[in-house]
Write an enzyme that holds these catalytic residues in place. Structure first.
Site, PDB file in Angstrom:
ATOM      1  N   ASP A  13      51.291  57.793 116.704  1.00 41.78           N
ATOM      2  CA  ASP A  13      50.632  57.065 115.616  1.00 41.78           C
ATOM      3  C   ASP A  13      51.430  55.842 115.147  1.00 41.78           C
ATOM      4  O   ASP A  13      51.382  55.468 113.971  1.00 41.78           O
ATOM      5  CB  ASP A  13      50.361  57.994 114.415  1.00 41.78           C
ATOM      6  CG  ASP A  13      49.481  59.155 114.790  1.00 41.78           C
ATOM      7  OD1 ASP A  13      48.666  58.995 115.718  1.00 41.78           O
ATOM      8  OD2 ASP A  13      49.598  60.212 114.144  1.00 41.78           O
ATOM      9  N   GLU A  14      52.126  55.217 116.056  1.00 42.60           N
ATOM     10  CA  GLU A  14      52.946  54.050 115.693  1.00 42.60           C
ATOM     11  C   GLU A  14      52.093  52.805 115.466  1.00 42.60           C
ATOM     12  O   GLU A  14      52.614  51.785 114.984  1.00 42.60           O
ATOM     13  CB  GLU A  14      53.961  53.760 116.825  1.00 42.60           C
ATOM     14  CG  GLU A  14      55.028  54.838 117.032  1.00 42.60           C
ATOM     15  CD  GLU A  14      54.600  55.902 118.031  1.00 42.60           C
ATOM     16  OE1 GLU A  14      53.403  55.936 118.401  1.00 42.60           O
ATOM     17  OE2 GLU A  14      55.458  56.707 118.431  1.00 42.60           O
ATOM     18  N   LYS A  16      49.847  52.026 118.176  1.00 40.99           N
ATOM     19  CA  LYS A  16      49.699  51.591 119.573  1.00 40.99           C
ATOM     20  C   LYS A  16      48.326  50.960 119.800  1.00 40.99           C
ATOM     21  O   LYS A  16      48.208  49.942 120.480  1.00 40.99           O
ATOM     22  CB  LYS A  16      49.875  52.790 120.529  1.00 40.99           C
ATOM     23  CG  LYS A  16      51.260  53.418 120.468  1.00 40.99           C
ATOM     24  CD  LYS A  16      51.377  54.634 121.385  1.00 40.99           C
ATOM     25  CE  LYS A  16      50.502  55.782 120.990  1.00 40.99           C
ATOM     26  NZ  LYS A  16      50.855  56.423 119.700  1.00 40.99           N
ATOM     27  N   GLY A  40      44.603  59.571 119.040  1.00 48.50           N
ATOM     28  CA  GLY A  40      43.656  58.866 118.182  1.00 48.50           C
ATOM     29  C   GLY A  40      44.192  57.463 117.966  1.00 48.50           C
ATOM     30  O   GLY A  40      45.180  57.284 117.264  1.00 48.50           O
ATOM     31  N   HIS A  41      43.593  56.498 118.647  1.00 47.78           N
ATOM     32  CA  HIS A  41      44.093  55.120 118.593  1.00 47.78           C
ATOM     33  C   HIS A  41      43.114  54.258 117.800  1.00 47.78           C
ATOM     34  O   HIS A  41      41.963  54.091 118.205  1.00 47.78           O
ATOM     35  CB  HIS A  41      44.290  54.568 120.010  1.00 47.78           C
ATOM     36  CG  HIS A  41      45.319  55.331 120.790  1.00 47.78           C
ATOM     37  ND1 HIS A  41      45.567  55.125 122.123  1.00 47.78           N
ATOM     38  CD2 HIS A  41      46.179  56.319 120.407  1.00 47.78           C
ATOM     39  CE1 HIS A  41      46.524  55.943 122.520  1.00 47.78           C
ATOM     40  NE2 HIS A  41      46.905  56.677 121.503  1.00 47.78           N
ATOM     41  N   GLN A 223      50.514  59.373 122.329  1.00 50.26           N
ATOM     42  CA  GLN A 223      51.589  60.104 121.635  1.00 50.26           C
ATOM     43  C   GLN A 223      52.845  59.212 121.534  1.00 50.26           C
ATOM     44  O   GLN A 223      52.710  58.001 121.564  1.00 50.26           O
ATOM     45  CB  GLN A 223      51.892  61.455 122.315  1.00 50.26           C
ATOM     46  CG  GLN A 223      50.762  62.475 122.190  1.00 50.26           C
ATOM     47  CD  GLN A 223      49.632  62.303 123.190  1.00 50.26           C
ATOM     48  OE1 GLN A 223      49.870  62.160 124.379  1.00 50.26           O
ATOM     49  NE2 GLN A 223      48.411  62.324 122.722  1.00 50.26           N
ATOM     50  N   SER A 411      53.362  43.538 112.899  1.00 54.42           N
ATOM     51  CA  SER A 411      52.013  43.773 112.397  1.00 54.42           C
ATOM     52  C   SER A 411      52.086  43.992 110.887  1.00 54.42           C
ATOM     53  O   SER A 411      52.890  44.785 110.402  1.00 54.42           O
ATOM     54  CB  SER A 411      51.430  44.999 113.111  1.00 54.42           C
ATOM     55  OG  SER A 411      50.197  45.347 112.538  1.00 54.42           O
TER      56      SER A 411
END
Ligand code: GDP
Ligand code: IMO
Ligand code: MG
Length: 422
Positions: A13-14, A16, A40-41, A223, A411
């Site tokens: 969850d960085e 990506k 989950g992207h 991940q 970001s």
């Protein structure tokens, strides 16, 4: 842009999905190499929020080819639902998606076993997404899994499925769970299989031909480094290689065809699920949750949050060979002052510069913090590095120096435009 591996440098969850979306503008093909619909992207596309689970995030951009590689585990029902959901939102899916016929299937008994194993673990549970990922990779390693190629041969599939369901029903019965109906699973999987048939094939050959033609490929990691089955905080990990090597083995593209590795990390740390998180800070988590931030994109669970952990990211930089860093969610720190950064751990009176292998030891590590001044200003509207507050620039330089790779992207918000290319 050349061939780029993008991986998460922390616990998943960085951000990506957002960075993939930015980099996709210059890629021809986007590939998922490993994992399943545990991922989950999140991508904001034309003002709409999309959360992608199995389909590469490149699907949102016209003219890009998306590939689901051999190393991914596919729940066909979930994949068809994801395709239908995207189509309803106006996204075209036809000859822009390819699915490896070697990819393994996630079956309903995998999900039930995942759930039962977690229940039995009680307070030492992993906190999985309950998508059946561990049991599906377990069958793959045990050489008893079913694959997309099986699903493409209905008679053979039904025969294999019947044997698998018989075997798994006795395990489920022993665990006190309800048995699964072969008829129902067989019907629904074969129906999903027919919908997937036009997309299934040999993706290895496709990728190699594309390489020969000079196409540029983006490998979308799922991940993060510390969820890697070999390098993560075992057993609190997922069941695939989430690190850069997985981007080679999963799709079948050799290491010397890769040109760069981009590591994505948040300006702080989060983790969803159980397991050690040395810099966890409940007050900081509460602040982020009150802003409506840091809830899981797949399960909706509140993510655990903590300070930036440079011991972890430095290690991630080494394992993945990170050439460039993309730092996301800088704006999450806009109101925080001072900001803490973990520069080393202390364990039993000794200073550690690398995370210990043992999860219990990592759990006992006490972070050694440096404190930096906050900037107390919104960074949302910055579009150039020079437009960031001086303290934010100093913070970014500091965490990238500690991690050991140059900063290439910052970001400052979830939208595509809220991106600074350094
Ligand atoms: P992934 O699994 O690595 O793709 O990350 P997720 O999509 O699960 O979680 C990242 C979350 O952060 C999503 O809600 C994104 O929309 C959001 N996000 C990404 N970058 C930024 C950023 O710079 N600022 C803010 N506020 N949100 C961001
Ligand atoms: P993306 O790609 C964050 C975590 C789960 C659990 C552990 C094992 O969105 O970054 P699993 O269901 O894989 O057996 O769960 O791994 N996990 C993730 N955490 N982001 C993810 O994916 C994750 N995929 C799995 O929460 O701790
Ligand atoms: Mg995610």
């Amino acid at each position: 842009m050349a061939n780029t591996i993008l991986i998460g440098a922390q616990w998943g969850d960085e951000g990506k999905g957002k960075i993939i979306d930015v980099l996709t503008a210059r890629a021809d093909i986007v590939v998922r190499s490993q994992g399943g619909n545990n991922a989950g992207h999140t991508v904001i596309h034309r003002g709409t929020k999309f959360v992608l689970h199995l389909i590469p995030s490149g699907i949102l951009r016209r003219g890009k080819i998306c590939v689901i590689g051999n190393g991914v585990v596919i729940d066909p029902i979930a994949l068809v639902a994801e395709m239908d959901g995207l189509r309803r939102l106006g996204i075209k899916i036809d000859n822009n998606l390819l699915i490896s016929d070697c990819a393994h299937l996630v079956l309903p008994y995998h999900r039930l076993l995942d759930e039962q194993r977690e229940l039995r673990k009680g307070h030492v549970k992993i906190g999985t997404t309950k998508r059946g990922i561990g049991p599906a990779y377990g069958d793959k390693a045990a050489r008893t899994g079913l694959r997309i190629s099986d699903l493409m041969q209905p008679i053979l599939f039904s025969k294999k499925l019947q044997a698998k369901i018989r075997e798994n029903n006795s395990i489920l019965a022993a665990l006190g769970a309800e048995p699964i109906s072969f008829r129902e699973v067989n019907e629904s999987y074969l129906a999903a299989g027919e919908k997937l048939r036009p997309f299934a094939g040999n993706t290895v050959v496709y990728l190699h031909r594309a390489l020969e033609r000079g196409k540029e490929i983006l490998f979308e990691g799922a991940q993060g480094t510390f969820l890697d089955i070999d390098h993560g905080t075992y057993p609190y990990v997922t069941s695939s290689n989430t690190t850069a090597g997985g981007a080679c083995t999963g799709p079948g593209v050799p290491p010397h065809r890769m040109d760069r590795v981009v590591g994505v990390m948040k300006a702080y740390t989060t983790r969803v699920g159980e397991g050690p998180l040395p810099t966890e800070d409940r007050q900081f988590a509460e602040m982020l949750h009150n802003l409506g931030r840091e809830f899981g994109a797949t399960t909706g669970r509140a993510r655990r949050c903590g300070w930036f952990d440079a011991v972890a990211t430095r290690y991630a930089c080494m394992i993945n060979g990170i050439d460039e860093l993309a730092v996301t969610n800088l704006d999450g720190l806009d109101t925080v002052d001072p900001i803490r950064v973990c520069v080393a751990y202390r364990l039993s009176g000794k200073r550690l510069d690398v995370p210990p292998c043992d999860a219990a030891q990592l759990n006992n590590c006490e972070p050694i913090y440096a404190e930096l001044p906050g900037w107390r200003k919104s960074t949302h509207s910055a579009r150039k590095f020079s437009q960031l507050p001086a303290a934010a620039k100093d913070y970014l330089k500091y965490i990238c120096k500690l991690t050991g790779a140059p900063l290439s992207i910052v970001s400052v918000g979830p939208a595509r435009g809220q991106t600074i290319v350094v």
